[in-house]
Design an enzyme around this catalytic site. Structure first.
Site, mmCIF file in Angstrom:
data_model
loop_
_atom_site.group_PDB
_atom_site.id
_atom_site.type_symbol
_atom_site.label_atom_id
_atom_site.label_comp_id
_atom_site.label_asym_id
_atom_site.label_seq_id
_atom_site.Cartn_x
_atom_site.Cartn_y
_atom_site.Cartn_z
ATOM 1 C CG HIS A 203 -1.983 1.026 1.142
ATOM 2 N ND1 HIS A 203 -1.742 2.355 1.401
ATOM 3 C CD2 HIS A 203 -3.292 0.944 0.784
ATOM 4 C CE1 HIS A 203 -2.859 3.038 1.208
ATOM 5 N NE2 HIS A 203 -3.817 2.205 0.834
ATOM 6 C CD GLU B 213 -5.629 1.809 -2.879
ATOM 7 O OE1 GLU B 213 -6.728 2.107 -2.420
ATOM 8 O OE2 GLU B 213 -4.615 1.726 -2.168
HETATM 9 P P1 13P Z 1 -9.581 6.361 0.328
HETATM 10 O O1 13P Z 1 -10.777 5.540 -0.105
HETATM 11 O O2 13P Z 1 -9.763 6.985 1.667
HETATM 12 O O3 13P Z 1 -9.146 7.317 -0.722
HETATM 13 O O4 13P Z 1 -8.384 5.337 0.530
HETATM 14 C C1 13P Z 1 -8.106 4.431 -0.456
HETATM 15 C C2 13P Z 1 -7.135 3.477 0.061
HETATM 16 O O5 13P Z 1 -6.017 3.830 0.367
HETATM 17 C C3 13P Z 1 -7.580 2.083 0.217
HETATM 18 O O6 13P Z 1 -6.500 1.237 0.387
#
Ligand code: 13P
Length: 235
Positions: free
Chosen positions: A86, A156
């Protein structure tokens, strides 16, 4: 196929708050999605009975590693999924460590949720493809999945996380197709691809996408009303 909904609770909930959320969650209809909850380590037991994920895992099984929690230890707590790489953890882990963590999760019969994504700078320099290719190649180096194993790739974009800024549907689709191409080059065929970054009741309608197998939700996942609205929209 049911869409995956992965809730990354980050470090957002004290134990009492986690217990309240658990109670409320029990009344939500989750039957039409594949729901995975990733609480803080100390709250894993609060969500017993759900598909459990952890937010990270150390690569050695046992040893003198103060403060670490291993994939092996998590597997004994009925954890089935582990988020690896992450962006909020990549500052502590280099790509070799991320690779070792992916392998440790698989070795302990769990499914890695490997996060990849470009930063704001990468995006402005048009380096998204290059960055994602490197992240996938290094994290999956030497990874061979057998028929029982699967990997979840979470795309992400770092600039979208917690920013309220949402990616355009077409851009998500382009990147998902690109990720599929890289995975095919790496001869990885047992995978799902999910998308994360500022998924809220407001943004989900625009993000919702047939190409993705599911969604990784951060902040909105700890607010029951928000989560409920997102789930209704997804299914
Ligand atoms: P948000 O949904 O708060 O933008 O975070 C996304 C995230 O980092 C999920 O792993």
């Amino acid at each position: 196929m049911k869409k995956l909904v992965v809730c990354n609770q980050k470090m957002l909930l004290a134990r009492d708050e986690a217990k309240l959320l658990r109670k409320a969650l029990d009344d939500v209809d989750l039957s039409k999605i594949n729901f995975i909850v990733c609480p803080s380590y100390i709250n894993l037991d609060v969500f017993k009975g759900y598909n459990l994920g952890a937010q990270d895992a150390f690569y050695e099984d046992k040893g003198t590693f103060t403060g670490e929690i291993s994939a092996y230890q998590l597997s004994l707590l009925n954890v089935k999924f582990v988020i690896i790489g992450h962006s909020e953890r990549r500052m502590f882990d280099n790509e070799k460590v991320i690779n070792a963590k992916v392998k440790a999760v698989l070795r302990n019969s769990m499914t890695p949720i490997l996060c990849v994504g470009e930063t704001k700078t990468d995006k402005s320099l048009r380096r998204t493809s290059e960055v994602i290719k490197r992240q996938l190649e290094t994290a999956l180096s030497g990874v061979v999945l057998d028929d029982t194993q699967e990997i979840i790739i979470a795309y992400e974009p770092v600039w979208a996380i917690g920013s309220g800024k949402c990616m355009q549907k077409e851009d998500i689709e382009d990147t998902i197709l690109y990720i599929k191409k890289i995975l095919s080059m790496l001869e990885i065929s047992n995978y799902k691809i999910i998308y994360g970054g500022s998924i809220t009741p407001k943004t989900i309608e625009n993000i919702r996408n047939e190409l993705v197998d599911g969604y990784l939700i951060g902040n909105s996942s700890v607010f029951l009303d928000d989560l409920n609205m997102i789930i209704k929209c997804i299914k």
